[in-house]
Design a protein around this motif. Structure first.
Motif, short mmCIF file in Angstrom:
data_model
loop_
_atom_site.label_atom_id
_atom_site.label_comp_id
_atom_site.label_asym_id
_atom_site.label_seq_id
_atom_site.Cartn_x
_atom_site.Cartn_y
_atom_site.Cartn_z
N PRO A 286 -5.12 0.42 -2.86
CA PRO A 286 -3.98 0.11 -3.72
C PRO A 286 -3.97 1.00 -4.96
CG PRO A 286 -5.00 -1.91 -2.97
CD PRO A 286 -5.90 -0.79 -2.54
N THR A 307 1.73 -2.76 1.11
CA THR A 307 1.67 -3.98 0.28
C THR A 307 1.63 -5.23 1.15
OG1 THR A 307 2.87 -2.86 -1.50
CG2 THR A 307 2.83 -5.26 -1.55
N TRP A 409 -0.29 -2.97 -6.01
CA TRP A 409 0.45 -1.74 -5.76
C TRP A 409 1.46 -1.42 -6.87
CZ3 TRP A 409 -0.46 2.00 -2.29
CH2 TRP A 409 -1.36 1.71 -1.26
#
Length: 639
Positions: A286, A307, A409
């Protein structure tokens, strides 16, 4: 004699190339259970018409008859790269499977976007023509591409020759058929389904729009794969239960991607990808800054996919931690070597269940999105609200996993105070609507109750008459519009203006200042009743939801000045709970009077924004000076 519930059809779980690998051949050819329907040669059913014309080879392939004794007796034709009839069977199979997931999640029948769609004709006009079947062309052209064509109401699949030096998953120089990849078929159909549910989501109003179409289509394709039990069991055994490592489950269109470039690997990955510098697979980490830096639609879409799969992995590790503790005598660390088959089955059962629930949450969230100008932040709020409605007690942590993943994210909605569930869910209508607004809705809904109930009854009837459903929908939209625009609430312009403002609309001419220029309209934008859809669905905890979804849209067409030809829209999605005496639950809006949103959108559409870097590539086609996604060009650039 009663009809069968399912039609059993054989096909691939991954790509054809996996059928010639010893370790994957056993799980690549499976039998799909497809909802039974009356079907003609083609196949031609209620929703799809497969037409197998190959212009590049000047060929017409005889259509498959899925009702023939020979086909029924063996649960469909056996998988074959060289048999066009199997190609026809396979695109129909995956299309039906994807459609079933959407209809189950949304709680209603899918109506394809009308042909010759014109909002001015939506209130019963003859120009909005009912489209019964989406056409599917398995061999439409020669080329490494596949795409949905909104004008033709069709999905076109290409085929191409693999390079002579190609050595992954197939014959060097052999034919690669896009229609034989379940991921590509599901991806393209999802574009068509999303366009039918939200026709304004193909309008390029912000950098998330193209990414959302691409990312959402990948999410559906990949999560569907995670629901195939035998495949999941095989890959969990291969990874010893650690789905954070490389597995085929997180790879999209592997054979297609390898045929394009030997070192590329899959066309796209959800969990990781091959690092071109090291030529090794690496898991995605991420990166909260990547979202702001990425502008190309596939890069932006890949962030949304990563995500959602970040949330999936969080849920999987959390929900299987107890199994790993039991299997490892409390250490949580498994011994070296293969894991026990019973543990494989239990881990796979959890993974399949999580994927299925997450898939339904992702699809159901579409009903909680504003009708125009979609952003990733809007989608997060829609995900949270949709799941909260279907499962008030989040015992398994789906909502928290989604919030953690979006935060990791760097994706945040506008104008929320915290990242709690309470802040992210859309506000109940009571926080927005005044007493006069509620009086208006009560009068309209009470008047239309019989028609709404009729829509529900038609929709849940099997087999349902979708053309009648379409016709009745147009009638109720027209009736709704008349009631809205002729009620007593319109008599006082000031009160009427307040009501409309609470719904993201206006009863005034619009005026904005953009780069020191006055941009204004000469007339009040017309209100369109864009959609009236009933939904009847069962939540994750068994609760039944009966809802009516209504979308209202206004369009400001700029005809003078430096922005002449640009379009700016506003409106709302209204969610009505039929189970609670037709109470208005949510008004999810994009305000047409928002100066902030106007400036942001105009900067983007006119190229005065760094986010617009990809538009010069002709990713978007101009239609009546309103930029819309051209899926053929969009997908061509991904290759």
């Amino acid at each position: 004699m009663s009809k069968p519930s399912f039609r059993m059809l054989r096909g691939y779980s991954l790509d054809p190339g996996f059928s010639i690998q010893l370790n994957t051949a056993q799980i690549n050819e499976i039998t799909y259970a497809i909802r039974w329907e009356e079907i003609g040669k083609g196949p031609v059913g209620e929703y799809f018409e497969v037409i197998d014309i190959d212009p590049a080879s000047n060929c017409w392939y005889e259509p498959v008859d899925l009702d023939s004794i020979e086909v029924l007796a063996q649960n469909g034709l056996p998988p074959s790269e060289g048999n066009p009839k199997f190609h026809q069977q396979f695109v129909y199979t995956i299309s039906m499977k994807t459609l079933e997931h959407f209809e189950h999640s949304l709680g209603r029948k899918i109506l394809w976007r009308p042909r010759n769609y014109n909002p001015k004709l939506i209130h019963g006009g003859k120009g909005a023509e009912f489209v019964r079947r989406l056409r599917i062309y398995p061999h439409a052209f020669r080329g490494a591409n596949a795409y949905y064509d909104p004008e033709k109401k069709a999905i076109l699949f290409g085929y191409f020759e693999a390079p002579k030096d190609s050595y992954y998953n197939g014959l060097p120089g052999g034919a690669i058929f896009a229609c034989l990849s379940p991921d590509i078929v599901a991806h393209e159909l999802t574009h068509a389904l999303l366009d039918s549910i939200h026709p304004r989501f193909i309008e390029d109003t912000n950098p998330d729009v193209g990414g959302f179409h691409e990312g959402f289509a990948d999410i559906v394709a990949l999560l569907q794969r995670f629901t195939i039990t035998n495949l999941v069991e095989h890959q969990i055994a291969e990874t010893k239960g650690n789905l954070s490592e490389f597995s085929y489950l997180g790879e999209l269109a592997t054979q297609f991607g390898n045929a394009l470039d030997n070192s590329r690997g899959a066309l796209r990955g959800a969990i990781g990808a091959i690092n071109p510098k090291t030529n090794k697979w690496e898991r995605f980490k991420p990166d909260p800054l990547k979202y702001k830096k990425s502008t190309e639609p596939h890069d932006r879409g890949a962030i949304l996919v990563a995500t959602i799969f970040d949330a999936f992995l969080r849920l999987y590790h959390w929900q299987t931690a107890d199994l790993l503790r039991i299997a490892s005598n409390g250490t949580g660390v498994l011994q070296k070597g293969a894991i026990h088959p019973d543990l494989v089955k239990r881990l796979a059962a959890e993974a399949c269940s999580i994927a299925k629930h997450l898939l339904y949450i992702c699809i159901r969230a579409l009903d909680y999105c504003p009708p125009v100008d979609i952003t990733y932040g809007d989608y997060l709020r829609a995900l949270i609200t949709a799941d909260l409605d279907s499962s008030p007690q989040d015992k398994n942590g789906y909502r928290l996993a989604l919030i953690e993943a979006f935060k990791a994210w760097g994706i945040y909605p506008d104008r929320v105070n915290t990242l709690s569930v309470e802040s992210l869910k859309w506000a109940k209508s009571g926080f927005r609507l005044g007493e006069k607004d509620n009086d208006m809705w009560r009068e309209i809904v009470n008047t239309l109750k019989p028609q709404i109930r009729e829509l529900v009854d038609i929709g849940i009837k099997e087999p349902s008459d979708r053309e009648l459903l379409y016709t009745k929908t147009l009638e109720i939209q027209a009736a709704f519009y008349r009631l809205l625009m002729q009620g007593s609430w319109t008599k006082d312009p000031l009160e009427w203006g307040k009501i409309l403002q609470n719904h993201g609309l206006t009863n005034k001419t619009l005026e904005f200042i953009y780069n020191d220029e006055v941009i204004k309209s000469n007339e009040v934008p017309k209100i369109q009743v864009h959609k009236v859809r009933p939904a009847y669905r069962v939540g994750r905890d068994g609760t039944i939801q009966e809802q009516v979804l209504i979308t209202l849209v206004q369009t400001f067409r700029i005809t003078t000045g430096s922005l002449s030809g640009e379009i700016f829209r506003g409106g709302c999605t209204v969610v009505i709970n039929m189970s609670k005496n037709y109470e208005i639950e949510y008004v999810i809006l994009k305000n047409i009077e928002s100066s902030y949103r106007f400036a942001k959108q105009m900067n983007y559409q006119t190229g005065n924004s760094e986010d617009f870097s990809f538009a010069s590539d002709d990713t978007y086609a101009q239609e009546q000076q309103s930029p819309k996604i051209n899926f053929e060009k969009l997908h061509f650039h991904s290759h």
